[in-house]
Design an enzyme around this catalytic site. Structure first.
Site, PDB file in Angstrom:
ATOM      1  N   LEU A   1       0.898  -1.151   0.000  1.00 24.06           N
ATOM      2  CA  LEU A   1       0.000   0.000   0.000  1.00 24.06           C
ATOM      3  C   LEU A   1       0.933   1.196   0.000  1.00 24.06           C
ATOM      4  O   LEU A   1       1.704   1.390   0.944  1.00 24.06           O
ATOM      5  CB  LEU A   1      -0.894  -0.017   1.245  1.00 24.06           C
ATOM      6  CG  LEU A   1      -2.089   0.943   1.282  1.00 24.06           C
ATOM      7  CD1 LEU A   1      -3.036   0.691   0.106  1.00 24.06           C
ATOM      8  CD2 LEU A   1      -2.843   0.826   2.596  1.00 24.06           C
ATOM      9  N   ASP A   2       0.908   2.003  -1.058  1.00 26.30           N
ATOM     10  CA  ASP A   2       1.970   2.995  -1.236  1.00 26.30           C
ATOM     11  C   ASP A   2       1.926   4.092  -0.181  1.00 26.30           C
ATOM     12  O   ASP A   2       0.954   4.249   0.548  1.00 26.30           O
ATOM     13  CB  ASP A   2       1.984   3.557  -2.663  1.00 26.30           C
ATOM     14  CG  ASP A   2       0.797   4.445  -2.968  1.00 26.30           C
ATOM     15  OD1 ASP A   2       0.603   5.435  -2.248  1.00 26.30           O
ATOM     16  OD2 ASP A   2       0.079   4.174  -3.950  1.00 26.30           O
ATOM     17  N   ILE A   3       2.989   4.835  -0.113  1.00 26.44           N
ATOM     18  CA  ILE A   3       3.204   5.790   0.971  1.00 26.44           C
ATOM     19  C   ILE A   3       2.121   6.863   1.042  1.00 26.44           C
ATOM     20  O   ILE A   3       1.799   7.361   2.125  1.00 26.44           O
ATOM     21  CB  ILE A   3       4.613   6.432   0.824  1.00 26.44           C
ATOM     22  CG1 ILE A   3       4.990   7.208   2.089  1.00 26.44           C
ATOM     23  CG2 ILE A   3       4.688   7.320  -0.405  1.00 26.44           C
ATOM     24  CD1 ILE A   3       6.434   7.636   2.107  1.00 26.44           C
TER      25      ILE A   3
END
Length: 262
Positions: A121-123
């Site tokens: 889950l990207d930043i």
């Protein structure tokens, strides 16, 4: 007649959905796996009709492995720390355990051994992140043949010339987005020279889309949206398979319950 070829035992155990290959190697090393009634050895090839038995000690050890459900905030990375940003695992502290967690499990430092995120889950995104010690969970979510759905709520603006270019529309976006854009999001886009699997994409309200994917390429939804003239301003994962984010507060975690499956 040519001799039949076998496959490595650890791969066969993983194919059967019993564990990950790493767990299989651990079980084999401990003498917890029998092949045709004999204690197995590391690297052993097995034929498809081999009788494989896993001793109770293996399943008992597996049941002790923890799976955490974390509501990841923006600013944390899913895996290893990078570019000055902390890994989401630092939030797995007793003080951040959700007060409504119904699991009877007690938090112990041993639950960090071999713990890894099962998916990214990207930043810049929030929502449900799974961290697990259990190879069965990891295989179900990120194995080569995984088809588990992931559901996202995605807030967008219309930016046909990029988010800094002319023609940006921030309100009632649905009214200006051509129907063919939605059709392409559902099926017809490629990333990294590979066609994407069909996706479910629908408007929830004039500024927000609902995506349901069965794959998870790096920054996939953001890149899909950019390809059709949309720009993502907010992204939240609310479901993985049968497990919902629900009311879990941001920055807090709970255990996967015994009856919950992805």
């Amino acid at each position: 007649m040519a001799p039949r070829e076998g496959i490595r035992l650890n791969k066969r155990l993983a194919e059967l959905g019993l564990c990950s290959r790493r767990e299989a190697d651990e079980w084999i090393a401990r003498g917890w796996v029998l092949v045709d009634g004999q204690v197995a050895h590391m690297g052993q090839p097995v034929l498809p009709d081999a009788q494989i038995k896993v001793l109770p000690q293996a399943t008992s050890a597996q049941d002790e492995r923890a799976t955490f459900l974390l509501h990841k905030p923006v600013g944390y990375v899913s895996g290893q720390p990078e570019d000055g940003h902390e890994a989401a695992v630092v939030l797995l502290q007793p003080g951040n355990r959700w007060k409504d967690d119904r699991s009877p499990r007690r938090f112990t430092p041993a639950q960090f051994k071999g713990l890894a995120p099962a998916g990214r889950l990207d930043i810049d995104s929030t929502g449900l992140l799974v961290l697990t010690q259990d190879g069965r969970v990891a295989r179900a979510l990120i194995g080569e043949d995984s088809g588990v759905e992931k559901e996202y709520l995605v807030r967008v603006v219309w930016a046909p010339n990029g988010p800094q270019g002319p023609g940006v529309v921030e309100q009632d976006v649905q009214a200006v987005v051509p129907a063919e854009c939605l059709a392409r999001l559902r099926h017809g886009l490629s990333l990294d020279d590979q066609p994407l699997k069909p996706a479910q994409v629908d408007w929830l309200n004039p500024e927000q889309l609902r995506f349901v994917l069965t794959e998870g390429k790096k920054r996939q939804i953001r890149r899909m949206c950019e390809a059709v003239g949309l720009h993502v301003v907010g992204l939240k994962r609310v479901r993985i398979g049968n497990v919902l984010l629900g009311k879990l507060p941001q920055g807090q975690w709970r255990y996967l319950l015994p009856g919950e499956t992805f």
